[in-house]
Design a protein around this motif. Structure first.
Motif, PDB file in Angstrom:
ATOM      1  N   CYS A   1       0.849  -1.186   0.000  1.00  0.00           N
ATOM      2  CA  CYS A   1       0.000   0.000   0.000  1.00  0.00           C
ATOM      3  C   CYS A   1       0.887   1.238   0.000  1.00  0.00           C
ATOM      4  CB  CYS A   1      -0.892  -0.003   1.237  1.00  0.00           C
ATOM      5  SG  CYS A   1      -1.974   1.421   1.341  1.00  0.00           S
TER       6      CYS A   1
ATOM      7  N   LYS B   1      -1.163   5.912  -3.489  1.00  0.00           N
ATOM      8  CA  LYS B   1      -2.024   5.818  -4.667  1.00  0.00           C
ATOM      9  C   LYS B   1      -2.472   4.402  -4.994  1.00  0.00           C
ATOM     10  CE  LYS B   1      -2.416   7.370  -9.381  1.00  0.00           C
ATOM     11  NZ  LYS B   1      -1.921   8.179 -10.454  1.00  0.00           N
ATOM     12  N   THR B   2      -1.721   3.380  -4.594  1.00  0.00           N
ATOM     13  CA  THR B   2      -1.971   2.008  -5.033  1.00  0.00           C
ATOM     14  C   THR B   2      -2.071   1.042  -3.865  1.00  0.00           C
ATOM     15  OG1 THR B   2      -0.697   2.488  -7.028  1.00  0.00           O
ATOM     16  CG2 THR B   2      -1.118   0.175  -6.558  1.00  0.00           C
TER      17      THR B   2
ATOM     18  N   THR C   1      -2.378  -3.262  -3.318  1.00  0.00           N
ATOM     19  CA  THR C   1      -2.378  -4.573  -3.957  1.00  0.00           C
ATOM     20  C   THR C   1      -2.648  -5.646  -2.917  1.00  0.00           C
ATOM     21  OG1 THR C   1       0.005  -4.850  -3.689  1.00  0.00           O
ATOM     22  CG2 THR C   1      -0.741  -3.915  -5.757  1.00  0.00           C
TER      23      THR C   1
ATOM     24  N   THR D   1      -5.018  -5.203  -7.983  1.00  0.00           N
ATOM     25  CA  THR D   1      -4.476  -3.888  -7.684  1.00  0.00           C
ATOM     26  C   THR D   1      -5.597  -2.862  -7.805  1.00  0.00           C
ATOM     27  OG1 THR D   1      -2.333  -4.517  -8.598  1.00  0.00           O
ATOM     28  CG2 THR D   1      -2.759  -2.179  -8.375  1.00  0.00           C
TER      29      THR D   1
ATOM     30  N   VAL E   1      -6.087   1.351  -7.874  1.00  0.00           N
ATOM     31  CA  VAL E   1      -5.366   2.611  -8.007  1.00  0.00           C
ATOM     32  C   VAL E   1      -6.353   3.759  -7.818  1.00  0.00           C
ATOM     33  CG1 VAL E   1      -3.979   4.051  -9.548  1.00  0.00           C
ATOM     34  CG2 VAL E   1      -3.727   1.561  -9.618  1.00  0.00           C
TER      35      VAL E   1
ATOM     36  N   GLU F   1      -7.291   6.924  -8.868  1.00  0.00           N
ATOM     37  CA  GLU F   1      -7.014   7.785 -10.017  1.00  0.00           C
ATOM     38  C   GLU F   1      -7.268   9.251  -9.703  1.00  0.00           C
ATOM     39  OE1 GLU F   1      -5.901   7.031 -13.206  1.00  0.00           O
ATOM     40  OE2 GLU F   1      -5.457   5.041 -12.430  1.00  0.00           O
TER      41      GLU F   1
ATOM     42  N   VAL G   1     -11.659   5.137  -8.286  1.00  0.00           N
ATOM     43  CA  VAL G   1     -10.773   3.989  -8.102  1.00  0.00           C
ATOM     44  C   VAL G   1     -10.874   3.096  -9.334  1.00  0.00           C
ATOM     45  CG1 VAL G   1     -10.275   1.959  -6.690  1.00  0.00           C
ATOM     46  CG2 VAL G   1     -11.112   4.042  -5.608  1.00  0.00           C
TER      47      VAL G   1
ATOM     48  N   ALA H   1      -9.706  -0.658 -10.512  1.00  0.00           N
ATOM     49  CA  ALA H   1      -9.202  -1.898  -9.920  1.00  0.00           C
ATOM     50  C   ALA H   1      -9.209  -3.010 -10.956  1.00  0.00           C
ATOM     51  CB  ALA H   1     -10.059  -2.297  -8.723  1.00  0.00           C
TER      52      ALA H   1
END
Length: 62
Positions: A4, A7-8, A10, A27, A29, A31, A42, A44
């Motif tokens: 983590c 921004k991301t 997983t 994942t 993200v 945005e 988001v 994904a």
């Protein structure tokens, strides 16, 4: 959650609908983020941990 940052994210996601359960390694993200408007977007995606299925989703709240 495996990783983590700002921004991301997983890691695995488990979804159960009736008798069917799938686990995706994926994942997500962030945005867009607008804290003042309390809105995020988001995107994904992931791959089935046991098979060849893939999934992708985009959503926004606000």
């Amino acid at each position: 959650m495996e990783e983590c940052d700002d921004k991301t994210v997983t890691g695995p996601v488990r979804v159960k609908v009736g008798p069917v359960t799938v686990t995706h390694k994926g994942t997500a993200v962030f945005e867009e983020r607008d804290e003042e408007a309390r809105r995020v977007v988001v995107v994904a995606g992931g791959r089935d941990a046991r098979g060849q299925d893939t999934a992708r989703s985009a959503s926004g709240t606000g």
